[in-house]
Design a protein around this motif. Sequence first.
Motif, short mmCIF file in Angstrom:
data_model
loop_
_atom_site.label_atom_id
_atom_site.label_comp_id
_atom_site.label_asym_id
_atom_site.label_seq_id
_atom_site.Cartn_x
_atom_site.Cartn_y
_atom_site.Cartn_z
N THR A 92 0.84 -1.20 0.00
CA THR A 92 0.00 0.00 0.00
C THR A 92 0.87 1.24 0.00
O THR A 92 1.98 1.25 0.55
N VAL A 93 0.38 2.28 -0.66
CA VAL A 93 0.97 3.61 -0.60
C VAL A 93 -0.16 4.53 -0.17
O VAL A 93 -1.16 4.67 -0.87
N HIS A 94 -0.03 5.12 1.01
CA HIS A 94 -1.09 5.93 1.58
C HIS A 94 -0.99 7.37 1.10
O HIS A 94 0.09 7.86 0.80
N ASP A 95 -2.14 8.05 1.06
CA ASP A 95 -2.15 9.47 0.75
C ASP A 95 -2.79 10.21 1.93
O ASP A 95 -3.22 9.59 2.89
N ASP A 96 -2.84 11.52 1.83
CA ASP A 96 -3.40 12.30 2.93
C ASP A 96 -4.86 12.66 2.69
O ASP A 96 -5.40 13.56 3.34
N GLY A 97 -5.52 11.97 1.76
CA GLY A 97 -6.90 12.29 1.44
C GLY A 97 -7.03 13.28 0.32
O GLY A 97 -8.10 13.49 -0.22
N ASN A 98 -5.94 13.92 -0.06
CA ASN A 98 -5.92 14.87 -1.17
C ASN A 98 -5.03 14.37 -2.30
O ASN A 98 -4.53 15.14 -3.09
N LYS A 99 -4.78 13.08 -2.34
CA LYS A 99 -3.92 12.44 -3.34
C LYS A 99 -2.47 12.90 -3.25
O LYS A 99 -1.73 12.83 -4.22
N ASN A 100 -2.04 13.39 -2.10
CA ASN A 100 -0.64 13.68 -1.85
C ASN A 100 -0.05 12.46 -1.17
O ASN A 100 -0.29 12.23 0.01
N TYR A 101 0.70 11.67 -1.90
CA TYR A 101 1.15 10.37 -1.41
C TYR A 101 2.34 10.48 -0.49
O TYR A 101 3.18 11.36 -0.63
N SER A 102 2.40 9.56 0.45
CA SER A 102 3.52 9.51 1.38
C SER A 102 4.77 9.05 0.64
O SER A 102 4.69 8.56 -0.47
N ASN A 103 5.90 9.20 1.28
CA ASN A 103 7.16 8.81 0.65
C ASN A 103 7.54 7.38 0.97
O ASN A 103 8.66 6.98 0.75
N ALA A 104 6.60 6.59 1.52
CA ALA A 104 6.92 5.22 1.88
C ALA A 104 5.80 4.28 1.48
O ALA A 104 4.63 4.64 1.58
N GLY A 105 6.18 3.12 1.03
CA GLY A 105 5.19 2.08 0.77
C GLY A 105 5.20 1.11 1.94
O GLY A 105 6.18 1.00 2.67
N ASN A 106 4.10 0.45 2.13
CA ASN A 106 3.97 -0.54 3.19
C ASN A 106 3.82 -1.91 2.55
O ASN A 106 3.08 -2.06 1.59
N VAL A 107 4.52 -2.90 3.09
CA VAL A 107 4.43 -4.27 2.58
C VAL A 107 3.86 -5.13 3.69
O VAL A 107 4.39 -5.15 4.80
N TYR A 108 2.76 -5.81 3.40
CA TYR A 108 2.07 -6.63 4.39
C TYR A 108 1.96 -8.07 3.90
O TYR A 108 1.85 -8.32 2.71
N THR A 109 1.90 -8.97 4.85
CA THR A 109 1.54 -10.35 4.57
C THR A 109 0.05 -10.46 4.83
O THR A 109 -0.44 -9.99 5.86
N VAL A 110 -0.68 -11.05 3.88
CA VAL A 110 -2.12 -11.22 4.04
C VAL A 110 -2.51 -12.67 3.84
O VAL A 110 -1.89 -13.39 3.06
N ASN A 111 -3.51 -13.09 4.58
CA ASN A 111 -4.16 -14.38 4.39
C ASN A 111 -5.62 -14.06 4.17
O ASN A 111 -6.26 -13.48 5.05
N VAL A 112 -6.16 -14.44 3.01
CA VAL A 112 -7.51 -14.05 2.64
C VAL A 112 -8.34 -15.27 2.29
O VAL A 112 -7.87 -16.18 1.62
N ASP A 113 -9.59 -15.29 2.79
CA ASP A 113 -10.58 -16.24 2.28
C ASP A 113 -11.86 -15.44 2.02
O ASP A 113 -11.83 -14.20 2.06
N ASP A 114 -12.96 -16.09 1.78
CA ASP A 114 -14.19 -15.40 1.41
C ASP A 114 -14.69 -14.40 2.45
O ASP A 114 -15.24 -13.37 2.10
N GLN A 115 -14.56 -14.72 3.72
CA GLN A 115 -15.19 -13.90 4.75
C GLN A 115 -14.23 -13.20 5.71
O GLN A 115 -14.66 -12.46 6.57
#
Length: 144
Positions: A92-115
Amino acid sequence: MKQVFLLLLVAGMLASCASMRTPSSQTNNEDWRQPLLGEWRLVEDSPSDSLQYRTFVFHEDGTFISEVVRGVRRNYYNSGNYWMINDSTLVTVHDDGNKNYSNAGNVYTVNVDDQRFRLRGFFRYPISRAGMASSVWIDEYWRR
């Protein structure tokens, strides 16, 4: 002769750049993010910050928005862009709500199923205008 060679070289480079695709447009990226699409509600987080009312909405266009929802009130929490690198890695690359993006990306581990899905990794956030950032480890469980 050198000018013709240089012209052909530049044309070839431009053609190869035009054929490149961004991560959000790659077919396998779209397949991997498919299970995430839609709205999720936070059910457990660590460290606990009492945001059990938070939602996370993943859109097909590669954007997301998170809000704190209590009854009919919805308050902005954060938003930005996301990419699935593979079936268990979210960036993810977050913004401040005005499309001004932060200078860092976040890397996450996810485990996803239907619910449900689990999100683990370091969330980086700016602490100054000088580009300094801090990180906090998160381990969250979300449900549809």
